[in-house]
Design a protein around this motif. Sequence first.
Motif, PDB file in Angstrom:
ATOM      1  N   LEU A 563      -2.652  -2.054   8.775  1.00 45.29           N
ATOM      2  CA  LEU A 563      -1.998  -2.919   7.796  1.00 45.29           C
ATOM      3  C   LEU A 563      -1.459  -2.093   6.630  1.00 45.29           C
ATOM      4  O   LEU A 563      -0.322  -2.282   6.180  1.00 45.29           O
ATOM      5  CB  LEU A 563      -2.991  -3.965   7.293  1.00 45.29           C
ATOM      6  CG  LEU A 563      -2.440  -5.030   6.343  1.00 45.29           C
ATOM      7  CD1 LEU A 563      -1.374  -5.865   7.031  1.00 45.29           C
ATOM      8  CD2 LEU A 563      -3.571  -5.906   5.828  1.00 45.29           C
ATOM      9  N   MET A 564      -2.262  -1.151   6.156  1.00 43.11           N
ATOM     10  CA  MET A 564      -1.806  -0.281   5.074  1.00 43.11           C
ATOM     11  C   MET A 564      -0.592   0.533   5.511  1.00 43.11           C
ATOM     12  O   MET A 564       0.375   0.687   4.759  1.00 43.11           O
ATOM     13  CB  MET A 564      -2.933   0.650   4.642  1.00 43.11           C
ATOM     14  CG  MET A 564      -2.530   1.633   3.547  1.00 43.11           C
ATOM     15  SD  MET A 564      -3.932   2.633   3.003  1.00 43.11           S
ATOM     16  CE  MET A 564      -3.120   3.727   1.832  1.00 43.11           C
ATOM     17  N   ASP A 565      -0.623   1.041   6.736  1.00 44.29           N
ATOM     18  CA  ASP A 565       0.508   1.829   7.233  1.00 44.29           C
ATOM     19  C   ASP A 565       1.797   1.002   7.229  1.00 44.29           C
ATOM     20  O   ASP A 565       2.881   1.530   6.936  1.00 44.29           O
ATOM     21  CB  ASP A 565       0.215   2.337   8.645  1.00 44.29           C
ATOM     22  CG  ASP A 565      -0.867   3.418   8.670  1.00 44.29           C
ATOM     23  OD1 ASP A 565      -1.100   4.034   7.617  1.00 44.29           O
ATOM     24  OD2 ASP A 565      -1.475   3.615   9.736  1.00 44.29           O
ATOM     25  N   LEU A 566       1.668  -0.277   7.556  1.00 42.23           N
ATOM     26  CA  LEU A 566       2.854  -1.142   7.533  1.00 42.23           C
ATOM     27  C   LEU A 566       3.423  -1.238   6.120  1.00 42.23           C
ATOM     28  O   LEU A 566       4.638  -1.093   5.923  1.00 42.23           O
ATOM     29  CB  LEU A 566       2.499  -2.533   8.054  1.00 42.23           C
ATOM     30  CG  LEU A 566       3.610  -3.588   7.935  1.00 42.23           C
ATOM     31  CD1 LEU A 566       4.816  -3.201   8.774  1.00 42.23           C
ATOM     32  CD2 LEU A 566       3.084  -4.967   8.332  1.00 42.23           C
ATOM     33  N   PHE A 567       2.559  -1.451   5.139  1.00 43.05           N
ATOM     34  CA  PHE A 567       3.039  -1.545   3.759  1.00 43.05           C
ATOM     35  C   PHE A 567       3.616  -0.216   3.285  1.00 43.05           C
ATOM     36  O   PHE A 567       4.613  -0.190   2.550  1.00 43.05           O
ATOM     37  CB  PHE A 567       1.912  -2.005   2.837  1.00 43.05           C
ATOM     38  CG  PHE A 567       1.696  -3.498   2.830  1.00 43.05           C
ATOM     39  CD1 PHE A 567       2.523  -4.319   2.076  1.00 43.05           C
ATOM     40  CD2 PHE A 567       0.695  -4.078   3.583  1.00 43.05           C
ATOM     41  CE1 PHE A 567       2.340  -5.694   2.067  1.00 43.05           C
ATOM     42  CE2 PHE A 567       0.501  -5.450   3.577  1.00 43.05           C
ATOM     43  CZ  PHE A 567       1.331  -6.267   2.821  1.00 43.05           C
ATOM     44  N   LEU A 568       3.001   0.887   3.697  1.00 43.24           N
ATOM     45  CA  LEU A 568       3.539   2.197   3.305  1.00 43.24           C
ATOM     46  C   LEU A 568       4.924   2.409   3.897  1.00 43.24           C
ATOM     47  O   LEU A 568       5.809   2.989   3.252  1.00 43.24           O
ATOM     48  CB  LEU A 568       2.592   3.321   3.743  1.00 43.24           C
ATOM     49  CG  LEU A 568       1.193   3.343   3.127  1.00 43.24           C
ATOM     50  CD1 LEU A 568       0.446   4.600   3.549  1.00 43.24           C
ATOM     51  CD2 LEU A 568       1.257   3.250   1.608  1.00 43.24           C
ATOM     52  N   SER A 569       5.117   1.947   5.129  1.00 44.53           N
ATOM     53  CA  SER A 569       6.433   2.092   5.762  1.00 44.53           C
ATOM     54  C   SER A 569       7.493   1.271   5.048  1.00 44.53           C
ATOM     55  O   SER A 569       8.686   1.561   5.149  1.00 44.53           O
ATOM     56  CB  SER A 569       6.354   1.672   7.235  1.00 44.53           C
ATOM     57  OG  SER A 569       6.195   0.263   7.366  1.00 44.53           O
TER      58      SER A 569
END
Length: 610
Positions: A563-569
């Motif tokens: 989920l964090m990776d999605l927001f970072l992207s």
Amino acid sequence: MMALLPEFDPADVGAGRGLIDRLTADAAALLRDVLAEILRRNSHTEYLGRFLDRASPGASAADLRDAFKERVPVSAYEDIEPYVRRVASGEPSSILCSEPITHLLTSSGTSGGQLKLFPSTAEKLDQRLFYNGVQALLRKMHLHPDQGDRRGKGMYLMFIFPGSLTSSGLPIMASSSAYYHSSQFREHDIGGFGRCTSPIEAVLCPDGRQSMYCQLLCGLLDRGVVDHVGGTFANAFIRGIQFLEDNWEEMCSNIRTGRLSDWITHAPLRDAVAARHLRGPDPALADEIASECARKPWDGIVRRLWPGARYILAIVTGSMSQYIPVLESYGAGLPLVSPMYVCTECAAGINLNPLDIPSAVSYALLPNIAYFEFAEVTHGDDEKVQAGTGLYDNLGELKLVDLVDVKIGRRYELIVTTFAGLYRYRVGDLLTVSGFYNATPLFRFTGRCGVVLKIDFESISEEDLLKAISQAYELHLRPLGYMLGGSTAYADISTLPGHYILFWELATAEGNHVATDIDRAVMENCCLAVENCFDQMYRKSRRRGSITALEIRVLERGAFDALMDLFLSRGTSASQYKTPTAIRSEQVLLVLEERVSGRYFSQETPNGPL
């Protein structure tokens, strides 16, 4: 009257106490001076000029303050966004503020789902320098009073968001990234970066994985001199420990051979680690670290890997409170120090008593940083306060009080006016007054303003949701040794009647593996415990069937990392990321749905059988 940003030495405890006493005792006068200076500089801007009638240069400070309070309306992001976009397109900064806007700060986008851009100036970086210096002073006073120059280092994880440029060439970056790139940070080091184990090249590395790996590696290399560990937010530090759990063997190999892994390709980072940290083979150190990391479970791993650590430094209030049990497990009794209350809009609050337990943490807003006002909010007013975000329609609804006029026990929404172009801006954070230090109030951060979950006539705030989750965890999961590694919520109306879904990532004490075999009755009791904490309208809706049983979906390990990776992207900075208390996006929902390992429902209605 003292200068708004007085110089001081964070290592001089005696002088530092005097500074804090003056700041907090003179709060009312400082606030008047701050507002007067903001208006002196900015009353002729296009934004303020509409309300202050292009006030003449001869207008007195008192006249300007009175006109400001009478005429300038409370604003929301929709009100300032057109001006920010115009500046981004190349129009002069003076439409918002007199000082040149040097960059735009991006919000995390995790609270409301929208990335926002805020104007920033060189002076804002000076304020951040001062703010960090006050924090360093307080740590010296309360956490390292007996060490003098013999203090150790901090294994403190810091990250940047690479950022971008507007069409006119104005940098867009996260607040922390702007500070780490600034001359204030590089040249003054008032916050004590020189005492951190992370090389600056690791902090500024645009590749998050390479940055994380090398910061942890350097922290292990310096394990003998580390006296505290942490990161800005609790979830970022926990992510670091979980990254270490997956990569410690490779790090030990690097230490044993004295050679950095080939996949670390960022040249400045590689050169810095090789030259200043990984100075040759050290099999003995590698064996020490490996013996600790190989032991299961990982309870107490922080204390075991960094035996000289005195505390864990990370924000653990608000939505970060859900990570306290995991930090307590990793730290095995180390104090959790929540040093600050921060928002993108301005550097704001400091914890004057860093050793307070998380549930008692309060913050003092520095009265020389911005002009602070407050709109009182009761539980029944949440939606009313959310209504009317235009320039004019909430002036009559919101009664604002100054910082020094708030009342103990009451809850307020924070309103800020800054030097950088925000005027009576609604931050959206809820603060409850817990007391006073001299003339300055102390606040507990209780969540974001407004409703995070709603299906029928009920209204569930962030504070209500977090309290319900905490109570269910403490009653039914913590006694069994489970840890809650992350939580978010979703109001599902894909079928009618709708229901609430909680996504939980659970782990056991044994190796922090995913809890896939948890007893169904335990989880069903958790569902009911959460529902029993919700308001009367929710319980009525459940009994009449307009909302169906609450569901908890247990996730595989790594779901919240994904989920964090999605927001970072999407442009969120790793240093600012906070797990959203509730989600609305279908794309975000899909990330979690792909990692569901168990589904559990309440088997009773709150306060009564089905």
